[in-house]
Write an enzyme that holds these catalytic residues in place. Structure first.
Site, PDB file in Angstrom:
ATOM      1  CE  LYS A 139     -21.684  28.351   8.042  1.00  0.00           C
ATOM      2  NZ  LYS A 139     -20.706  28.138   6.980  1.00  0.00           N
ATOM      3  N   GLY A 177       0.795  -1.233   0.000  1.00  0.00           N
ATOM      4  CA  GLY A 177       0.000   0.000   0.000  1.00  0.00           C
ATOM      5  C   GLY A 177       0.824   1.279   0.000  1.00  0.00           C
TER       6      GLY A 177
HETATM    7  C1  R5P Z   1     -16.755  28.272   6.533  1.00  0.00           C
HETATM    8  O1  R5P Z   1     -16.065  28.864   7.338  1.00  0.00           O
HETATM    9  C2  R5P Z   1     -16.308  27.986   5.141  1.00  0.00           C
HETATM   10  O2  R5P Z   1     -15.804  29.140   4.559  1.00  0.00           O
HETATM   11  C3  R5P Z   1     -17.417  27.415   4.275  1.00  0.00           C
HETATM   12  O3  R5P Z   1     -18.487  28.307   4.272  1.00  0.00           O
HETATM   13  C4  R5P Z   1     -17.985  26.138   4.792  1.00  0.00           C
HETATM   14  O4  R5P Z   1     -17.234  25.543   5.771  1.00  0.00           O
HETATM   15  C5  R5P Z   1     -18.287  25.196   3.674  1.00  0.00           C
HETATM   16  O5  R5P Z   1     -18.516  23.926   4.195  1.00  0.00           O
HETATM   17  P1  R5P Z   1     -19.839  23.117   3.915  1.00  0.00           P
HETATM   18  O6  R5P Z   1     -19.940  22.946   2.434  1.00  0.00           O
HETATM   19  O7  R5P Z   1     -19.612  21.832   4.642  1.00  0.00           O
HETATM   20  O8  R5P Z   1     -20.977  23.883   4.509  1.00  0.00           O
END
Ligand code: R5P
Length: 299
Positions: free
Chosen positions: A189, A35
């Protein structure tokens, strides 16, 4: 000068070589029976210069080792100058010790790369710019953001509002807002640290009837993008575009994006799309020109 490609992104390596009018170096990549990665550079380039292109995308550990072995082989052949093009610098999201007992992974990766004696690293859109400070060697961070902006303008994509999907993305979203001379709104968010599930609480401004662009640095689980698109749709947004420099193409993620209210996603080719997949809502914009230009500058 020769351009060598690891197995992560041969298409981008070919494009960079073409732009540089350089030849692609012959390198045989395989595995031993146990591997372990096996590398064989089949070129006579002692005293020459080399570029090694490798994203630390999935599987990141394999791609990192492969990269280190290619660089070591080139050094042993007598190559004097090696430019490392690492379009996606894996582990760069682990830029802090989030909980006691966790490593500072991006610094560990920096230390490993340091030992390979490369002359320069060229990378794109780091998750956090502090990472550059972990490296004691010439380091250039490029921004796929500008390549995306140029593309959208060239294609005449009409935008009313720029959406920053979280506070962390504000700086980049601002670049879009200034370039398109359109207002910026921010999504509030929340992410559950344990499950990783994303939920959207609110948006800072009016989006009803607008044509918006969600701007992010990378797409991993797609949670941020899909939940933001659903939320914006529920607020009466007319058209939803999104962009990100890096798309990890994690299992099933683009398929979920295809079914979401998103109209089109623009990404760059820092990470190679699986060859057998075709997607209607995905447009890939190449950063080969940007990278080649930078390699020429430091030649
Ligand atoms: C956050 O800090 C990043 O910039 C992205 O917004 C995020 O982590 C993207 O990850 P996912 O697609 O899992 O939401």
């Amino acid at each position: 000068m020769r351009v060598f490609s690891g197995s992560s992104n041969p298409d981008l390596a070919k494009k960079i070589a073409r732009k540089l009018q350089a030849k692609l170096g012959k390198v045989e990549l395989s595995c031993f029976a146990n591997g372990e990665t096996r590398v064989w550079v089949k070129e006579d380039i002692s005293n020459g210069k080399a570029v090694v292109v490798q994203s630390f995308s999935y599987p990141p550990d394999e791609h990192l080792i492969e990269f280190c072995l290619i660089v070591d082989a080139l050094k042993r052949l007598g190559v004097k100058k090696i430019t490392a093009v690492i379009p996606w610098l894996g582990y760069c999201v682990q830029d802090r010790v989030f909980r006691p007992g966790e490593p500072l992974s991006s610094k560990v990766i920096a230390k490993i790369l340091q030992t390979t004696k490369i002359s320069r690293i060229i990378t794109l859109d780091l998750h956090n710019q502090v990472i550059e400070g972990f490296f004691d060697l010439p380091f250039t961070e490029l921004f796929g953001t500008y390549t995306i902006i140029d593309y959208l303008k060239e294609k005449g994509v009409i935008l009313d509002t720029i959406v920053s999907p979280d506070v962390g993305a504000l700086k980049k979203s601002n670049l879009f807002s200034e370039s398109f001379n359109q207002p910026l709104v921010v999504i509030n968010k929340k992410r559950d640290l344990k499950s990783g599930k994303v939920s959207i609480v609110s948006v800072s401004g009016e989006v009803k009837g607008k044509k918006v662009l969600i701007t992010d640095d990378f797409i991993s689980t797609g949670g941020t993008l899909i939940q933001t698109a659903k939320f914006l749709k529920s607020k009466g947004v007319k058209r939803i575009y999104a962009c990100a420099t890096h798309h990890f193409y994690a299992q099933g993620v683009q398929e979920k994006i295809e079914k979401s209210p998103l109209d089109m996603l623009y990404v760059t080719d820092t990470i190679q799309k699986p060859k057998d997949k075709k997607y209607k809502k995905l447009k890939i914009i190449s950063v080969a020109g940007l990278i080649a230009e930078t390699i020429r500058k430091y030649k």
